[in-house]
Design a protein around this motif. Structure first.
Motif, PDB file in Angstrom:
ATOM      1  N   LEU A 222     -14.809  27.132 135.302  1.00  6.11           N
ATOM      2  CA  LEU A 222     -15.204  26.841 133.928  1.00  6.11           C
ATOM      3  C   LEU A 222     -15.293  28.154 133.191  1.00  6.11           C
ATOM      4  N   GLY A 223     -15.049  28.145 131.913  1.00  3.12           N
ATOM      5  CA  GLY A 223     -15.209  29.351 131.113  1.00  3.12           C
ATOM      6  C   GLY A 223     -15.144  29.026 129.646  1.00  3.12           C
ATOM      7  N   SER A 224     -15.764  29.864 128.824  1.00  6.66           N
ATOM      8  CA  SER A 224     -15.752  29.643 127.388  1.00  6.66           C
ATOM      9  C   SER A 224     -16.237  30.882 126.656  1.00  6.66           C
ATOM     10  N   ALA A 225     -15.749  31.043 125.449  1.00  2.00           N
ATOM     11  CA  ALA A 225     -16.326  32.032 124.541  1.00  2.00           C
ATOM     12  C   ALA A 225     -17.611  31.426 123.979  1.00  2.00           C
ATOM     13  N   LEU A 226     -18.509  32.270 123.534  1.00  2.00           N
ATOM     14  CA  LEU A 226     -19.768  31.810 122.954  1.00  2.00           C
ATOM     15  C   LEU A 226     -19.804  32.119 121.463  1.00  2.00           C
ATOM     16  N   ALA A 227     -20.585  31.376 120.718  1.00  2.00           N
ATOM     17  CA  ALA A 227     -20.786  31.643 119.293  1.00  2.00           C
ATOM     18  C   ALA A 227     -21.495  32.989 119.133  1.00  2.00           C
ATOM     19  N   ALA A 228     -21.505  33.505 117.933  1.00  2.00           N
ATOM     20  CA  ALA A 228     -22.123  34.809 117.639  1.00  2.00           C
ATOM     21  C   ALA A 228     -23.595  34.825 118.030  1.00  2.00           C
ATOM     22  N   PRO A 229     -24.110  35.997 118.411  1.00  2.00           N
ATOM     23  CA  PRO A 229     -25.516  36.108 118.818  1.00  2.00           C
ATOM     24  C   PRO A 229     -26.490  35.600 117.750  1.00  2.00           C
ATOM     25  N   GLU A 230     -26.111  35.704 116.505  1.00  2.00           N
ATOM     26  CA  GLU A 230     -26.990  35.245 115.423  1.00  2.00           C
ATOM     27  C   GLU A 230     -27.241  33.743 115.486  1.00  2.00           C
ATOM     28  N   SER A 231     -26.379  33.001 116.183  1.00  2.00           N
ATOM     29  CA  SER A 231     -26.555  31.551 116.284  1.00  2.00           C
ATOM     30  C   SER A 231     -27.479  31.161 117.439  1.00  2.00           C
ATOM     31  N   ALA A 232     -27.928  32.143 118.222  1.00  2.00           N
ATOM     32  CA  ALA A 232     -28.768  31.870 119.390  1.00  2.00           C
ATOM     33  C   ALA A 232     -30.176  31.451 118.987  1.00  2.00           C
ATOM     34  N   THR A 233     -30.791  30.672 119.834  1.00  2.00           N
ATOM     35  CA  THR A 233     -32.207  30.334 119.716  1.00  2.00           C
ATOM     36  C   THR A 233     -32.866  30.717 121.031  1.00  2.00           C
ATOM     37  N   THR A 234     -33.889  31.537 120.965  1.00  4.04           N
ATOM     38  CA  THR A 234     -34.628  31.948 122.147  1.00  4.04           C
ATOM     39  C   THR A 234     -35.836  31.026 122.300  1.00  4.04           C
ATOM     40  N   VAL A 235     -36.004  30.474 123.504  1.00  7.05           N
ATOM     41  CA  VAL A 235     -37.089  29.536 123.786  1.00  7.05           C
ATOM     42  C   VAL A 235     -38.041  30.172 124.792  1.00  7.05           C
ATOM     43  N   ARG A 236     -39.310  30.212 124.443  1.00  2.00           N
ATOM     44  CA  ARG A 236     -40.353  30.706 125.346  1.00  2.00           C
ATOM     45  C   ARG A 236     -41.556  29.785 125.242  1.00  2.00           C
ATOM     46  N   VAL A 237     -42.334  29.705 126.299  1.00  2.00           N
ATOM     47  CA  VAL A 237     -43.608  28.992 126.276  1.00  2.00           C
ATOM     48  C   VAL A 237     -44.658  29.972 126.767  1.00  2.00           C
ATOM     49  N   ARG A 238     -45.684  30.200 125.965  1.00  2.00           N
ATOM     50  CA  ARG A 238     -46.780  31.105 126.310  1.00  2.00           C
ATOM     51  C   ARG A 238     -48.090  30.387 126.046  1.00  2.00           C
ATOM     52  N   LYS A 239     -48.927  30.307 127.098  1.00  2.00           N
ATOM     53  CA  LYS A 239     -50.216  29.619 126.999  1.00  2.00           C
ATOM     54  C   LYS A 239     -50.033  28.208 126.445  1.00  2.00           C
ATOM     55  N   GLY A 240     -48.952  27.549 126.883  1.00  2.00           N
ATOM     56  CA  GLY A 240     -48.692  26.182 126.477  1.00  2.00           C
ATOM     57  C   GLY A 240     -48.066  26.014 125.100  1.00  2.00           C
ATOM     58  N   GLU A 241     -47.882  27.100 124.369  1.00  2.00           N
ATOM     59  CA  GLU A 241     -47.328  27.022 123.026  1.00  2.00           C
ATOM     60  C   GLU A 241     -45.835  27.330 123.049  1.00  2.00           C
ATOM     61  N   LEU A 242     -45.045  26.486 122.385  1.00  2.00           N
ATOM     62  CA  LEU A 242     -43.607  26.680 122.265  1.00  2.00           C
ATOM     63  C   LEU A 242     -43.335  27.729 121.202  1.00  2.00           C
ATOM     64  N   LEU A 243     -42.615  28.785 121.584  1.00  2.00           N
ATOM     65  CA  LEU A 243     -42.263  29.864 120.660  1.00  2.00           C
ATOM     66  C   LEU A 243     -40.746  29.917 120.548  1.00  2.00           C
ATOM     67  N   LEU A 244     -40.224  29.739 119.353  1.00  2.00           N
ATOM     68  CA  LEU A 244     -38.792  29.779 119.108  1.00  2.00           C
ATOM     69  C   LEU A 244     -38.466  30.985 118.241  1.00  2.00           C
ATOM     70  N   SER A 245     -37.372  31.659 118.566  1.00  2.00           N
ATOM     71  CA  SER A 245     -36.906  32.790 117.767  1.00  2.00           C
ATOM     72  C   SER A 245     -35.427  32.590 117.472  1.00  2.00           C
ATOM     73  N   ASP A 246     -35.017  32.931 116.260  1.00  2.00           N
ATOM     74  CA  ASP A 246     -33.596  32.894 115.920  1.00  2.00           C
ATOM     75  C   ASP A 246     -32.939  34.166 116.430  1.00  2.00           C
ATOM     76  N   GLY A 247     -31.685  34.025 116.847  1.00  2.00           N
ATOM     77  CA  GLY A 247     -30.918  35.182 117.294  1.00  2.00           C
ATOM     78  C   GLY A 247     -31.335  35.633 118.677  1.00  2.00           C
ATOM     79  N   PRO A 248     -30.678  36.683 119.162  1.00  2.56           N
ATOM     80  CA  PRO A 248     -30.987  37.166 120.516  1.00  2.56           C
ATOM     81  C   PRO A 248     -32.382  37.774 120.587  1.00  2.56           C
ATOM     82  N   PHE A 249     -32.995  37.668 121.763  1.00  2.42           N
ATOM     83  CA  PHE A 249     -34.354  38.174 121.952  1.00  2.42           C
ATOM     84  C   PHE A 249     -34.385  39.698 121.967  1.00  2.42           C
ATOM     85  N   THR A 250     -33.393  40.318 122.615  1.00  4.15           N
ATOM     86  CA  THR A 250     -33.405  41.770 122.749  1.00  4.15           C
ATOM     87  C   THR A 250     -32.518  42.419 121.705  1.00  4.15           C
TER      88      THR A 250
END
Length: 114
Positions: free
Chosen positions: A37-65
């Motif tokens: 399997l293989g594929s190109a990916l959309a631009a990093p700006e289209s990324a959504t970073t998903v994290r959960v901290r202390k039970g709270e859902l934290l979403l960020s647009d774009g790459p985390f780093t």
């Protein structure tokens, strides 16, 4: 046979050799049955970073780093061993224009990283 995830990454210092053709690489590796399997990916700006901290859902647009190198695609390879995966990656155009990270899939019979 072993499966490898090959992350295809951009690079801030590409090689000057730009004569390679990605379609030719895909056709070659596909014809040998080594690309699952293989594929190109959309631009990093289209990324959504998903994290959960202390039970709270934290979403960020774009790459985390913040980095100049970004993952632009991926391939799943099936090879007899790492050396074979390296030879496949060596022929990929992004080996000269970017960088490739090969990572074996974890053996499901083992519960720890090796």
């Amino acid at each position: 046979m072993m499966k490898f995830m090959m992350l295809v990454c951009s690079d801030s210092e590409p090689d000057e050799d730009r004569s390679d053709n990605i379609e030719q690489w895909v056709a070659d590796v596909d014809s040998r049955g080594q690309r699952v399997l293989g594929s190109a990916l959309a631009a990093p700006e289209s990324a959504t970073t998903v994290r959960v901290r202390k039970g709270e859902l934290l979403l960020s647009d774009g790459p985390f780093t913040e980095t100049k190198e970004v993952i632009v695609g991926f391939d799943v390879l099936e090879c007899a061993h790492l050396d074979e995966a390296i030879e496949i990656a060596r022929a990929h155009p992004m080996a000269r224009l970017g960088q490739l990270e090969l990572r074996p899939f974890r053996d499901p019979d083992h519960t720890t990283d090796e």
